[in-house]
Write an enzyme that holds these catalytic residues in place. Structure first.
Site, PDB file in Angstrom:
ATOM      1  N   ASN A 151       5.950  29.146  35.895  1.00 17.18           N
ATOM      2  CA  ASN A 151       5.844  28.964  34.434  1.00 17.18           C
ATOM      3  C   ASN A 151       6.916  29.789  33.717  1.00 17.18           C
ATOM      4  O   ASN A 151       7.503  29.337  32.738  1.00 17.18           O
ATOM      5  CB  ASN A 151       4.453  29.344  33.930  1.00 17.18           C
ATOM      6  CG  ASN A 151       3.470  28.199  34.070  1.00 17.18           C
ATOM      7  OD1 ASN A 151       3.492  27.258  33.285  1.00 17.18           O
ATOM      8  ND2 ASN A 151       2.637  28.245  35.100  1.00 17.18           N
TER       9      ASN A 151
ATOM     10  N   MET B 262      -2.663  37.860  36.921  1.00 13.08           N
ATOM     11  CA  MET B 262      -3.961  37.802  37.579  1.00 13.08           C
ATOM     12  C   MET B 262      -4.889  38.979  37.260  1.00 13.08           C
ATOM     13  O   MET B 262      -5.898  39.169  37.933  1.00 13.08           O
ATOM     14  CB  MET B 262      -3.771  37.701  39.104  1.00 13.08           C
ATOM     15  CG  MET B 262      -3.027  36.454  39.535  1.00 13.08           C
ATOM     16  SD  MET B 262      -3.754  34.941  38.885  1.00 13.08           S
ATOM     17  CE  MET B 262      -5.135  34.770  39.987  1.00 13.08           C
ATOM     18  N   LYS B 263      -4.529  39.764  36.272  1.00 10.64           N
ATOM     19  CA  LYS B 263      -5.391  40.890  35.896  1.00 10.64           C
ATOM     20  C   LYS B 263      -5.964  40.637  34.512  1.00 10.64           C
ATOM     21  O   LYS B 263      -5.324  39.981  33.690  1.00 10.64           O
ATOM     22  CB  LYS B 263      -4.584  42.195  35.879  1.00 10.64           C
ATOM     23  CG  LYS B 263      -4.056  42.575  37.238  1.00 10.64           C
ATOM     24  CD  LYS B 263      -5.169  43.160  38.077  1.00 10.64           C
ATOM     25  CE  LYS B 263      -4.725  43.245  39.536  1.00 10.64           C
ATOM     26  NZ  LYS B 263      -5.800  43.620  40.443  1.00 10.64           N
ATOM     27  N   ILE B 264      -7.133  41.198  34.289  1.00 10.78           N
ATOM     28  CA  ILE B 264      -7.716  41.034  32.960  1.00 10.78           C
ATOM     29  C   ILE B 264      -7.079  42.065  32.035  1.00 10.78           C
ATOM     30  O   ILE B 264      -7.000  43.252  32.384  1.00 10.78           O
ATOM     31  CB  ILE B 264      -9.246  41.183  33.029  1.00 10.78           C
ATOM     32  CG1 ILE B 264      -9.799  40.000  33.827  1.00 10.78           C
ATOM     33  CG2 ILE B 264      -9.865  41.250  31.635  1.00 10.78           C
ATOM     34  CD1 ILE B 264     -11.264  40.054  34.126  1.00 10.78           C
ATOM     35  N   LEU B 265      -6.613  41.601  30.898  1.00  6.14           N
ATOM     36  CA  LEU B 265      -5.966  42.538  29.967  1.00  6.14           C
ATOM     37  C   LEU B 265      -6.989  43.507  29.392  1.00  6.14           C
ATOM     38  O   LEU B 265      -8.081  43.113  29.009  1.00  6.14           O
ATOM     39  CB  LEU B 265      -5.322  41.786  28.805  1.00  6.14           C
ATOM     40  CG  LEU B 265      -3.916  41.231  28.941  1.00  6.14           C
ATOM     41  CD1 LEU B 265      -3.380  40.887  27.565  1.00  6.14           C
ATOM     42  CD2 LEU B 265      -2.980  42.178  29.649  1.00  6.14           C
TER      43      LEU B 265
ATOM     44  N   HIS C 109      -4.124  28.195  31.403  1.00  3.61           N
ATOM     45  CA  HIS C 109      -5.182  28.139  32.416  1.00  3.61           C
ATOM     46  C   HIS C 109      -5.216  26.735  33.040  1.00  3.61           C
ATOM     47  O   HIS C 109      -5.141  25.736  32.314  1.00  3.61           O
ATOM     48  CB  HIS C 109      -6.534  28.470  31.759  1.00  3.61           C
ATOM     49  CG  HIS C 109      -7.643  28.507  32.748  1.00  3.61           C
ATOM     50  ND1 HIS C 109      -7.835  29.574  33.595  1.00  3.61           N
ATOM     51  CD2 HIS C 109      -8.592  27.592  33.060  1.00  3.61           C
ATOM     52  CE1 HIS C 109      -8.868  29.326  34.377  1.00  3.61           C
ATOM     53  NE2 HIS C 109      -9.345  28.123  34.079  1.00  3.61           N
TER      54      HIS C 109
ATOM     55  N   ASN D 227      -2.298  32.454  26.798  1.00  4.07           N
ATOM     56  CA  ASN D 227      -2.458  32.305  28.249  1.00  4.07           C
ATOM     57  C   ASN D 227      -2.458  30.821  28.594  1.00  4.07           C
ATOM     58  O   ASN D 227      -2.814  29.986  27.763  1.00  4.07           O
ATOM     59  CB  ASN D 227      -3.800  32.923  28.666  1.00  4.07           C
ATOM     60  CG  ASN D 227      -4.043  32.814  30.166  1.00  4.07           C
ATOM     61  OD1 ASN D 227      -3.126  33.017  30.979  1.00  4.07           O
ATOM     62  ND2 ASN D 227      -5.261  32.471  30.554  1.00  4.07           N
TER      63      ASN D 227
ATOM     64  N   GLY E 272       5.833  32.781  39.427  1.00  2.00           N
ATOM     65  CA  GLY E 272       6.618  32.740  38.185  1.00  2.00           C
ATOM     66  C   GLY E 272       7.209  31.382  37.859  1.00  2.00           C
ATOM     67  O   GLY E 272       8.216  31.294  37.161  1.00  2.00           O
TER      68      GLY E 272
HETATM   69  C1  GRF Z   1      -0.588  28.753  36.826  1.00  3.39           C
HETATM   70  O1  GRF Z   1      -1.032  27.600  37.460  1.00  3.39           O
HETATM   71  C2  GRF Z   1      -1.506  29.125  35.681  1.00  3.39           C
HETATM   72  O2  GRF Z   1      -2.314  28.085  35.258  1.00  3.39           O
HETATM   73  C3  GRF Z   1      -2.392  30.187  36.252  1.00  3.39           C
HETATM   74  O3  GRF Z   1      -1.623  30.823  37.239  1.00  3.39           O
HETATM   75  C4  GRF Z   1      -0.631  29.951  37.754  1.00  3.39           C
HETATM   76  C5  GRF Z   1       0.639  30.718  37.775  1.00  3.39           C
HETATM   77  O4  GRF Z   1       1.663  30.104  38.471  1.00  3.39           O
HETATM   78  N1  GRF Z   1      -2.861  31.039  35.189  1.00  3.39           N
HETATM   79  P1  GRF Z   1       3.150  30.620  38.323  1.00  3.39           P
HETATM   80  O5  GRF Z   1       3.187  32.083  38.722  1.00  3.39           O
HETATM   81  O6  GRF Z   1       3.586  30.402  36.918  1.00  3.39           O
HETATM   82  O7  GRF Z   1       3.930  29.765  39.301  1.00  3.39           O
END
Ligand code: GRF
Length: 185
Positions: free
Chosen positions: A16, A88-91, A107, A105, A14
């Site tokens: 981000n 980490m799941k596909i919506l 990436h 999203n 988390g």
């Molecule tokens: C991020 O690096 C993002 O690019 C990817 O998953 C990671 C998530 O990290 N989709 P966090 O949970 O926000 O630390």
């Protein structure tokens, strides 16, 4: 400023989400994080939800999930933006269709290159000189929706997957907030 409500979907640490929460406290930032969804109760990011007293929901993806109940919940909370932040799941495609607001999203590569998982290792194996992150709209095809913003970094010969991750994530934090500002400008 009247802020719109956003919901952040997480699965892991988390970081981000933490940065989005920081941005959301700024007067001029267009959204407020009003709801957090995780697919696992083990996501460290849920601690942030508790700390900031933000309502959250853990989805048990082993059970059949009632899409309507999630959509209702998002509607009730007037969510006008979903931010996937390490989800980490596909919506579910039906969910994407039915939630008729924006879903974005982040990436950790310069899309359309290196869609999917294990990005940093594949970027290094690909002998790239540049990499970075991309914020994009979520479409039914993985990591393929319209691009909102990209940020680049140079790869040094001393970089490994770990150092690359740290550098890319530092860019991600700014990229995600900037994208949200751009969307609602
Ligand atoms: C991020 O690096 C993002 O690019 C990817 O998953 C990671 C998530 O990290 N989709 P966090 O949970 O926000 O630390």
């Amino acid at each position: 400023m009247v802020k719109r409500n956003a919901c952040v979907f997480i699965s892991g640490s988390g970081s981000n989400l933490k940065e989005l929460l920081k941005s959301s406290r700024e007067y001029n930032f267009p959204v407020n994080i009003a709801y957090i969804v995780s697919n696992t109760k083990r996501a460290k990011g849920l601690k942030l939800a508790k700390l900031h007293k933000i309502p959250f929901r853990v989805l048990d993806l082993n059970k059949i999930i009632n899409l309507e109940s999630i959509l209702k919940e998002l509607d009730k909370r007037k969510i006008s933006l979903i931010c996937l932040a390490g989800y980490m799941k596909i919506l579910n495609k039906k969910f994407i269709n039915k939630f008729n607001k924006k879903i974005i999203n982040i990436h950790p590569s310069l899309l359309p290159k290196y869609k999917g998982l294990d990005t940093f290792k594949r970027v290094l194996d690909g002998n790239e000189k540049l990499t970075g992150c991309t914020v994009h709209y979520v479409s039914k095809k993985l990591d393929s929706g319209k691009i909102i913003l990209k940020k680049k970094i140079f790869i040094e010969s001393s970089d490994d997957a770990k150092t690359l991750k740290t550098k890319v994530q530092a860019k991600e934090y700014r990229a995600y907030s900037e994208s949200i500002i751009n969307i609602f400008r």
